[in-house]
Design a protein around this motif. Structure first.
Motif, PDB file in Angstrom:
ATOM      1  N   GLY A   1      -0.280   3.922   4.505  1.00  0.00           N
ATOM      2  CA  GLY A   1      -1.452   3.268   5.054  1.00  0.00           C
ATOM      3  C   GLY A   1      -2.655   4.188   5.007  1.00  0.00           C
ATOM      4  N   ASP A   2      -3.782   3.651   5.379  1.00  0.00           N
ATOM      5  CA  ASP A   2      -5.034   4.411   5.354  1.00  0.00           C
ATOM      6  C   ASP A   2      -5.341   4.927   6.750  1.00  0.00           C
ATOM      7  OD1 ASP A   2      -7.578   5.396   5.167  1.00  0.00           O
ATOM      8  OD2 ASP A   2      -8.396   3.693   4.055  1.00  0.00           O
ATOM      9  N   PRO A   3      -5.263   6.263   6.972  1.00  0.00           N
ATOM     10  CA  PRO A   3      -5.499   6.782   8.323  1.00  0.00           C
ATOM     11  C   PRO A   3      -6.928   6.591   8.812  1.00  0.00           C
ATOM     12  CG  PRO A   3      -5.344   8.577   6.734  1.00  0.00           C
ATOM     13  CD  PRO A   3      -4.936   7.326   6.011  1.00  0.00           C
ATOM     14  N   ASP A   4      -7.837   6.297   7.903  1.00  0.00           N
ATOM     15  CA  ASP A   4      -9.233   6.104   8.314  1.00  0.00           C
ATOM     16  C   ASP A   4      -9.521   4.670   8.750  1.00  0.00           C
ATOM     17  OD1 ASP A   4      -9.881   8.773   7.775  1.00  0.00           O
ATOM     18  OD2 ASP A   4     -10.219   8.340   5.657  1.00  0.00           O
ATOM     19  N   ARG A   5      -8.576   3.771   8.534  1.00  0.00           N
ATOM     20  CA  ARG A   5      -8.750   2.387   8.966  1.00  0.00           C
ATOM     21  C   ARG A   5      -8.472   2.272  10.463  1.00  0.00           C
ATOM     22  NH1 ARG A   5     -10.500  -1.550   4.983  1.00  0.00           N
ATOM     23  NH2 ARG A   5      -9.984  -0.651   2.965  1.00  0.00           N
ATOM     24  N   HIS A   6      -9.162   1.317  11.101  1.00  0.00           N
ATOM     25  CA  HIS A   6      -8.933   1.084  12.525  1.00  0.00           C
ATOM     26  C   HIS A   6      -7.522   0.546  12.706  1.00  0.00           C
ATOM     27  CE1 HIS A   6      -9.770   0.460  16.647  1.00  0.00           C
ATOM     28  NE2 HIS A   6      -9.849  -0.849  16.597  1.00  0.00           N
ATOM     29  N   ARG A   7      -6.720   1.228  13.521  1.00  0.00           N
ATOM     30  CA  ARG A   7      -5.340   0.821  13.712  1.00  0.00           C
ATOM     31  C   ARG A   7      -4.883   1.247  15.097  1.00  0.00           C
ATOM     32  NH1 ARG A   7      -4.579   6.045  11.472  1.00  0.00           N
ATOM     33  NH2 ARG A   7      -2.552   6.980  11.986  1.00  0.00           N
ATOM     34  N   THR A   8      -3.701   0.796  15.477  1.00  0.00           N
ATOM     35  CA  THR A   8      -3.109   1.312  16.703  1.00  0.00           C
ATOM     36  C   THR A   8      -2.716   2.771  16.466  1.00  0.00           C
ATOM     37  OG1 THR A   8      -0.883   0.639  16.071  1.00  0.00           O
ATOM     38  CG2 THR A   8      -2.206  -0.966  17.311  1.00  0.00           C
TER      39      THR A   8
ATOM     40  N   ASN B   1       3.768  -3.230  13.401  1.00  0.00           N
ATOM     41  CA  ASN B   1       4.590  -2.293  14.161  1.00  0.00           C
ATOM     42  C   ASN B   1       5.036  -1.110  13.305  1.00  0.00           C
ATOM     43  OD1 ASN B   1       6.572  -3.973  12.681  1.00  0.00           O
ATOM     44  ND2 ASN B   1       8.098  -2.864  13.883  1.00  0.00           N
ATOM     45  N   LEU B   2       4.848  -1.190  11.990  1.00  0.00           N
ATOM     46  CA  LEU B   2       5.240  -0.112  11.092  1.00  0.00           C
ATOM     47  C   LEU B   2       4.065   0.801  10.762  1.00  0.00           C
ATOM     48  CD1 LEU B   2       7.861   0.774   9.711  1.00  0.00           C
ATOM     49  CD2 LEU B   2       7.170  -0.547   7.705  1.00  0.00           C
ATOM     50  N   LEU B   3       2.909   0.205  10.463  1.00  0.00           N
ATOM     51  CA  LEU B   3       1.739   0.960  10.027  1.00  0.00           C
ATOM     52  C   LEU B   3       0.644   1.056  11.073  1.00  0.00           C
ATOM     53  CD1 LEU B   3       1.489  -0.625   6.472  1.00  0.00           C
ATOM     54  CD2 LEU B   3       2.095   1.752   6.959  1.00  0.00           C
ATOM     55  N   GLY B   4       0.664   0.151  12.036  1.00  0.00           N
ATOM     56  CA  GLY B   4      -0.399   0.132  13.040  1.00  0.00           C
ATOM     57  C   GLY B   4      -1.643  -0.610  12.604  1.00  0.00           C
ATOM     58  N   SER B   5      -1.719  -1.036  11.338  1.00  0.00           N
ATOM     59  CA  SER B   5      -2.922  -1.699  10.849  1.00  0.00           C
ATOM     60  C   SER B   5      -3.144  -3.024  11.578  1.00  0.00           C
ATOM     61  CB  SER B   5      -2.846  -1.919   9.341  1.00  0.00           C
ATOM     62  OG  SER B   5      -1.647  -2.568   8.978  1.00  0.00           O
ATOM     63  N   ARG B   6      -4.425  -3.333  11.807  1.00  0.00           N
ATOM     64  CA  ARG B   6      -4.805  -4.466  12.639  1.00  0.00           C
ATOM     65  C   ARG B   6      -5.584  -5.496  11.824  1.00  0.00           C
ATOM     66  NH1 ARG B   6      -7.107  -1.554  18.086  1.00  0.00           N
ATOM     67  NH2 ARG B   6      -8.225  -3.539  18.156  1.00  0.00           N
ATOM     68  N   PRO B   7      -4.955  -6.606  11.458  1.00  0.00           N
ATOM     69  CA  PRO B   7      -5.693  -7.663  10.750  1.00  0.00           C
ATOM     70  C   PRO B   7      -6.818  -8.218  11.619  1.00  0.00           C
ATOM     71  CG  PRO B   7      -3.318  -8.030  10.636  1.00  0.00           C
ATOM     72  CD  PRO B   7      -3.539  -6.940  11.644  1.00  0.00           C
ATOM     73  N   ASP B   8      -7.784  -8.817  10.957  1.00  0.00           N
ATOM     74  CA  ASP B   8      -8.866  -9.497  11.676  1.00  0.00           C
ATOM     75  C   ASP B   8      -8.331 -10.858  12.115  1.00  0.00           C
ATOM     76  OD1 ASP B   8     -11.130 -10.736  12.616  1.00  0.00           O
ATOM     77  OD2 ASP B   8     -12.372 -10.286  10.858  1.00  0.00           O
ATOM     78  N   VAL B   9      -7.634 -10.852  13.234  1.00  0.00           N
ATOM     79  CA  VAL B   9      -6.945 -12.062  13.693  1.00  0.00           C
ATOM     80  C   VAL B   9      -7.932 -13.193  13.948  1.00  0.00           C
ATOM     81  CG1 VAL B   9      -5.522 -13.054  15.531  1.00  0.00           C
ATOM     82  CG2 VAL B   9      -5.002 -10.767  14.648  1.00  0.00           C
ATOM     83  N   ALA B  10      -9.070 -12.880  14.535  1.00  0.00           N
ATOM     84  CA  ALA B  10     -10.037 -13.926  14.871  1.00  0.00           C
ATOM     85  C   ALA B  10     -10.517 -14.656  13.625  1.00  0.00           C
ATOM     86  CB  ALA B  10     -11.217 -13.320  15.630  1.00  0.00           C
ATOM     87  N   SER B  11     -10.787 -13.905  12.558  1.00  0.00           N
ATOM     88  CA  SER B  11     -11.247 -14.538  11.311  1.00  0.00           C
ATOM     89  C   SER B  11     -10.123 -15.339  10.664  1.00  0.00           C
ATOM     90  CB  SER B  11     -11.766 -13.475  10.344  1.00  0.00           C
ATOM     91  OG  SER B  11     -12.937 -12.871  10.846  1.00  0.00           O
TER      92      SER B  11
ATOM     93  N   ALA C   1      -1.644   0.222  -0.388  1.00  0.00           N
ATOM     94  CA  ALA C   1      -2.368   1.490  -0.340  1.00  0.00           C
ATOM     95  C   ALA C   1      -3.074   1.686   0.995  1.00  0.00           C
ATOM     96  CB  ALA C   1      -3.377   1.558  -1.490  1.00  0.00           C
ATOM     97  N   THR C   2      -3.563   0.599   1.565  1.00  0.00           N
ATOM     98  CA  THR C   2      -4.296   0.691   2.829  1.00  0.00           C
ATOM     99  C   THR C   2      -3.500   0.163   4.015  1.00  0.00           C
ATOM    100  OG1 THR C   2      -5.308  -1.492   2.539  1.00  0.00           O
ATOM    101  CG2 THR C   2      -6.482   0.405   1.604  1.00  0.00           C
ATOM    102  N   GLY C   3      -2.491  -0.660   3.736  1.00  0.00           N
ATOM    103  CA  GLY C   3      -1.756  -1.302   4.818  1.00  0.00           C
ATOM    104  C   GLY C   3      -2.533  -2.419   5.473  1.00  0.00           C
ATOM    105  N   VAL C   4      -3.567  -2.913   4.809  1.00  0.00           N
ATOM    106  CA  VAL C   4      -4.472  -3.892   5.411  1.00  0.00           C
ATOM    107  C   VAL C   4      -4.203  -5.291   4.861  1.00  0.00           C
ATOM    108  CG1 VAL C   4      -6.885  -4.604   5.643  1.00  0.00           C
ATOM    109  CG2 VAL C   4      -6.259  -2.194   5.885  1.00  0.00           C
ATOM    110  N   LEU C   5      -4.084  -6.244   5.763  1.00  0.00           N
ATOM    111  CA  LEU C   5      -4.002  -7.667   5.445  1.00  0.00           C
ATOM    112  C   LEU C   5      -5.358  -8.278   5.759  1.00  0.00           C
ATOM    113  CD1 LEU C   5      -2.029 -10.234   4.893  1.00  0.00           C
ATOM    114  CD2 LEU C   5      -2.062 -10.430   7.387  1.00  0.00           C
ATOM    115  N   THR C   6      -6.024  -8.858   4.759  1.00  0.00           N
ATOM    116  CA  THR C   6      -7.360  -9.403   4.961  1.00  0.00           C
ATOM    117  C   THR C   6      -7.325 -10.903   5.190  1.00  0.00           C
ATOM    118  OG1 THR C   6      -7.788  -9.897   2.632  1.00  0.00           O
ATOM    119  CG2 THR C   6      -8.230  -7.634   3.379  1.00  0.00           C
TER     120      THR C   6
END
Length: 404
Positions: free
Chosen positions: A324-331, A172-182, A145-150
């Protein structure tokens, strides 16, 4: 810092609209257009006297200088060490090479974690290498629903036997950006290495591999205005620990031990020119790394304005479904379909209007299955340094016409 897209576009021969309106390129996630500086750098090498690297002849020294300059530029781009920059034919090829090398130390009982958000180039090499070594593969999924990987999605499949976590910095499909550092910090807590696919992230953000916690960071210069090439960054000390299969007489020093055969000097020169171009997108002073920080901040702001324009426009079209969720921070990447119109037809209809927004699953095989679009795919529109508001208007007009 103001971003002058008109001034930027003036450097791109492919966007010359002196005769007919130039195509509106939303196909950057698959490969960007290149400025004339890159073309000149590539041609300059091909026109010059050049040979295999060495120190005796001028041609050999020129080749050495080209490679050294590309390593320095790549390091500046991602915040790495020039001695840890490895070049290859593509990110896919580099990932296969490193998967085979790392898997030499794996065996039954070991585990490798991959995610369903990733491009297959950061999935299949690890799955196949783990299988060949007798290691197990564990999968981290995401919220469709959000395209987010936590970080929790990854943490729940980690164990003390995890040897490597492979994840994308941006889908590369949704633009969603996981919290890689965490994710990286959590993976490091169990002793795992972290391999980050930065192909879709690098063109749209200021990269700092140390801040990300990436042990390996792979990207593709042709996604950020350069030639077709792959690049990987890692700490030289880590690379020293790895022993890839190689030809017996080939160099064993790092990073050359990971580069098989003669490097494409013309492409390396083009990659350096592309990074220099990115550093000078807006007027700035300081080192190349400092100028990259300024320019990419301005570019990110410009691209986010455009993707918001696109998202808002598509939201007003009842025939369009966005993923995906357009309000989420993404590319600046938007994935959508038009009800009743196959994505391939949307692609062709937009192309007839001079709008290049391709359709498919774009090798994000697992991600497409989770989204339920594995058969026909969807239309993907991505922004680039040369994208304008009028480009977005043309895309929206074309989609609106289909909806009617």
């Amino acid at each position: 810092m103001s971003y002058d897209v008109t001034a930027v576009r003036a450097h791109f021969p492919a966007l010359d609209s002196s005769d007919t309106p130039a195509a509106a390129h939303f196909d950057g996630p698959g490969g960007s257009q290149s400025p004339v500086q890159v073309a000149d750098a590539v041609a300059g090498v091909l026109r010059s006297s050049v040979a295999n690297k060495g120190t005796v002849t001028a041609a050999e020294r020129r080749a050495t200088e080209i490679v050294d300059a590309a390593r320095a530029a790549g390091a500046d781009l991602v915040g790495g060490d020039p001695a840890g920059i490895v070049f290859g034919r593509s990110m896919t090829q580099l990932t296969y090479d490193f998967a085979r090398t790392l898997a030499k130390a794996w065996g039954p009982g070991d585990e490798v974690v991959v995610t369903r958000l990733d491009h297959d180039a950061n999935v299949r090499p690890w799955v196949q290498a783990a299988t060949a070594a007798g290691a197990s593969v564990r999968w981290a999924s995401f919220d469709p629903a959000t395209g987010v990987l936590t970080v929790d999605d990854v943490a729940r499949v980690l164990s003390p036997r995890t040897r490597l976590v492979a994840l994308t910095a941006a889908s590369n499909l949704l633009g969603s950006r996981p919290d890689v550092a965490s994710v990286a910090a959590t993976a490091h807590d169990v002793g795992a290495l972290v391999y980050v696919d930065g192909v879709h992230y690098t063109p749209h953000a200021f990269v700092d591999v140390a801040a990300l916690g990436a042990d390996f960071y792979a990207c593709s210069p042709y996604k950020f205005l350069g030639p077709h090439l792959g690049m990987l960054a890692a700490a030289p000390a880590l690379l020293e620990e790895l022993r890839p299969d190689k030809l017996l007489p080939a160099s064993d020093i790092v990073p050359e031990r990971f580069e098989f055969g003669t490097l494409p000097y013309e492409s390396l020169a083009g990659a350096t020119a592309a990074i220099d171009f990115l550093a000078d997108l807006v007027p700035a002073t300081g080192t190349r790394r400092e100028r990259l920080a300024t320019s990419l901040e301005a570019l990110e702001h410009h691209e986010q304005i455009l993707v918001s324009q696109l998202d808002n426009g598509l939201a007003g079209l009842p025939s369009v479904e966005r993923y995906g969720d357009p309000d989420r921070h993404r590319t600046p990447t938007t994935l959508f379909t038009v009800h009743g119109v196959p994505p391939a037809e949307v692609y062709r209809a937009l192309a007839d209007r001079g709008v290049n927004a391709p359709a498919g699953t774009f090798y994000a095989y697992e991600c497409a299955k989770i989204l339920g679009i594995e058969h026909e795919g969807a239309v993907r529109a991505g922004m680039a340094p040369y994208t304008t508001k009028s480009d977005v208007d043309r895309l929206l007009e074309g989609v609106a016409a289909l909806g009617r």
